[in-house]
Design a protein around this motif. Structure first.
Motif, short mmCIF file in Angstrom:
data_model
loop_
_atom_site.label_atom_id
_atom_site.label_comp_id
_atom_site.label_asym_id
_atom_site.label_seq_id
_atom_site.Cartn_x
_atom_site.Cartn_y
_atom_site.Cartn_z
N UNK A 135 14.42 99.59 10.24
CA UNK A 135 15.39 99.07 11.22
C UNK A 135 16.01 97.75 10.82
N UNK A 136 15.76 97.29 9.64
CA UNK A 136 16.23 95.98 9.13
C UNK A 136 15.39 94.85 9.73
N UNK A 137 15.74 93.63 9.42
CA UNK A 137 14.92 92.46 9.78
C UNK A 137 15.10 92.11 11.26
N UNK A 138 14.01 91.95 12.02
CA UNK A 138 14.15 91.50 13.43
C UNK A 138 14.47 90.00 13.48
N UNK A 139 14.91 89.56 14.64
CA UNK A 139 15.22 88.13 14.79
C UNK A 139 13.95 87.31 14.98
N UNK A 140 12.98 87.88 15.70
CA UNK A 140 11.76 87.13 15.99
C UNK A 140 10.56 88.05 16.12
N UNK A 141 9.37 87.45 16.07
CA UNK A 141 8.12 88.17 16.21
C UNK A 141 7.26 87.44 17.22
N UNK A 142 6.72 88.16 18.22
CA UNK A 142 5.80 87.57 19.18
C UNK A 142 4.42 88.14 18.92
N UNK A 165 8.99 82.96 14.73
CA UNK A 165 7.68 83.36 15.26
C UNK A 165 7.47 82.72 16.62
N UNK A 166 7.14 83.54 17.62
CA UNK A 166 6.93 83.08 18.99
C UNK A 166 5.50 83.44 19.38
N UNK A 167 4.53 82.55 19.16
CA UNK A 167 3.13 82.90 19.41
C UNK A 167 2.83 83.02 20.90
N UNK A 168 1.97 83.98 21.24
CA UNK A 168 1.46 84.12 22.61
C UNK A 168 0.13 83.39 22.70
N UNK A 169 -0.12 82.74 23.83
CA UNK A 169 -1.28 81.86 23.95
C UNK A 169 -2.58 82.61 24.21
N UNK A 170 -3.73 82.00 23.89
CA UNK A 170 -5.03 82.61 24.17
C UNK A 170 -5.31 82.68 25.65
N UNK A 171 -6.06 83.67 26.07
CA UNK A 171 -6.38 83.83 27.49
C UNK A 171 -5.18 84.22 28.32
N UNK A 172 -4.11 84.74 27.66
CA UNK A 172 -2.90 85.08 28.36
C UNK A 172 -2.34 86.37 27.78
N UNK A 253 15.80 78.22 21.34
CA UNK A 253 15.74 77.36 22.52
C UNK A 253 14.45 77.58 23.28
N UNK A 254 14.02 78.84 23.35
CA UNK A 254 12.77 79.18 24.04
C UNK A 254 11.58 78.53 23.35
N UNK A 255 11.57 78.53 22.02
CA UNK A 255 10.49 77.89 21.27
C UNK A 255 10.51 76.37 21.47
#
Length: 450
Positions: A135-142, A165-172, A253-255
């Motif tokens: 699918x080609x390169x994505x814009x971001x990875x969570x 890269x948009x990391x998800x937090x521990x315990x969440x 902006x989200x990051x």
């Protein structure tokens, strides 16, 4: 909420407890409606019971705001990555594998998977490469902050292909809820894999890979929500460069919003103080997770946890580790949250406190009425020409002032209230106000001296 209603709820709850009746909030609320005709919601009933120490407060902490608005507007904009353990039974032997799965956030299209003995950076890169080739390169990875997801090899790969890269937090878990939901559906669909034969480890892996291939193919042909297109159709939807650039800016902006201010810096500093003071040596990944987690707690809870952790370490050196510290911190934070909720309920619905406030309000209103009445008599006395009537009016004022002084410990606050009441009068001119103040001061002095 009136005091009689609160009294009815409290008396009914105490009656239930005295009879040893099993206390359930839904059942008790229904009983209030059926027996007393009180149409109250469960939340209101719970707050009344909590305020009067008849219900243990229970609070829940909200998810961090950073993860609440994370959603995708276009296909192939954000890729969700996560790994989960899948077991395969071969005869009497149970084989466990780690399945790394890539799912497009917007379309729920399953774009790649990799089966490996454990969660590794190679498996993560393999899933990313499968997605890129299809699918080609994505814009971001969570993804979560696992050591494999944030390894040097993976970060280099993401940097090379310009992937955010948009990391998800521990315990969440809801921070990376797309893959969590995908694994839930996957395991529900394939169930327990049991093969009644003795075979090599590679045989189990190849069987699992075939099953996953079948699942992802079928899953991508089913729409996640009707009447939307299925994942494959969504992924094939053309997207302009302008839309991709807008999505990239939104992700950046989200990051950036995560580090918009330094309000949490003192919390991180206290965490590092605990680590340095106790000589802890956490791994870089563990330290990064700890810095992220500590921001969810209050400074008060962190300070109290430091004291409790110090005592625990003095009792047992085996307690000297970060997981034990965060266990103490989680419990203390919960206690603080419950205490704050209890205080909120007490201020709002505590029967004795409400009754006390009502009495105080009535006494204040009575005193204000007495002060206004005395000033009214003084104003009338100043206009009298008959000395006998004037002395009688002043004598009544002296009696009322004496009644007010008997309920006071100090004269000055009462004198200040008289001055404020006189100043607020609009029916007296400046000379009359001064004369009234002089008369009241004289009567107060005579009453106090007597």
């Amino acid at each position: 909420m009136t005091i009689p209603v609160i009294r009815q709820v409290v008396d009914k709850a105490r009656e239930w407890k005295a009879r040893g009746k099993r206390f359930r909030l839904t059942q008790f609320t229904k009983a209030l409606h059926d027996e007393l005709g009180l149409d109250l919601g469960q939340k209101t009933v719970q707050e009344i019971l909590t305020a009067n120490d008849l219900w243990r407060p229970q609070t829940r902490e909200r998810r961090p705001a950073f993860y609440q608005s994370l959603c995708q507007r276009i296909p192939n904009g954000l890729l969700s990555l996560d790994g989960s353990e899948v077991s395969l039974i071969l005869g009497e032997q149970i084989l466990k594998y780690n399945v790394e799965l890539g799912v497009d956030v917007g379309s729920f299209c399953h774009t790649g998977f990799e089966v490996s003995p454990t969660e590794t950076s190679d498996a993560v890169i393999s899933v990313l490469e499968q997605h890129r080739q299809s699918w080609s390169v994505p814009l971001g990875v969570v993804c979560d902050k696992g050591s494999a997801n944030l390894s040097k090899e993976v970060l280099d790969y993401l940097k090379k292909h310009d992937i955010e890269i948009v990391p998800a937090g521990p315990g969440n878990p809801k921070g990376n809820g797309i893959d969590e939901g995908a694994f839930s559906q996957l395991k529900q669909a394939i169930g327990t894999i049991r093969i009644d034969t003795s075979s090599l480890h590679a045989l189990g892996q190849s069987i699992l890979e075939n099953i996953l291939a079948i699942y992802t193919t079928l899953r991508n042909q089913m729409a996640l929500r009707k009447p939307r297109k299925n994942p494959l159709e969504q992924m094939q939807t053309p997207v302009s460069e302008k839309e991709r650039e807008l999505e990239r800016q939104r992700l950046q902006k989200h990051k950036a919003s995560k580090n918009a201010n330094d309000e949490d810096r003192p919390k991180i500093d206290q965490l590092h103080w605990v680590i340095d003071y106790h000589g802890l040596s956490p791994e870089p990944a563990a330290l990064q997770r700890a810095e992220h987690c500590i921001q969810r707690y209050d400074l008060e809870a962190i300070t109290k946890s430091e004291e409790a952790f110090l005592k625990a370490v003095h009792r047992d050196q085996e307690c000297c580790n970060l997981p034990y510290f965060f266990g103490i911190l989680r419990n203390i934070q919960q206690e603080l949250n419950d205490q704050r909720y209890r205080e909120y309920c007490r201020e709002k619905y505590n029967y004795e406190l409400r009754l006390k406030n009502k009495r105080h309000q009535e006494e204040s209103q009575a005193q204000e009425a007495s002060i206004e009445g005395i000033i009214q008599i003084i104003a009338a006395a100043m206009e009298l020409t008959n000395e006998t009537l004037k002395k009688s009016a002043l004598r009544r004022c002296r009696q009322r002032i004496q009644e007010l002084l008997e309920s006071r410990s100090y004269i000055r606050p009462l004198w200040k209230q008289f001055l404020e009441a006189i100043s607020a009068r609009t029916d007296l001119d400046m000379n009359q106000k001064e004369q009234a103040a002089t008369l009241i001061e004289q009567l107060m002095s005579e009453t106090a001296a007597a």
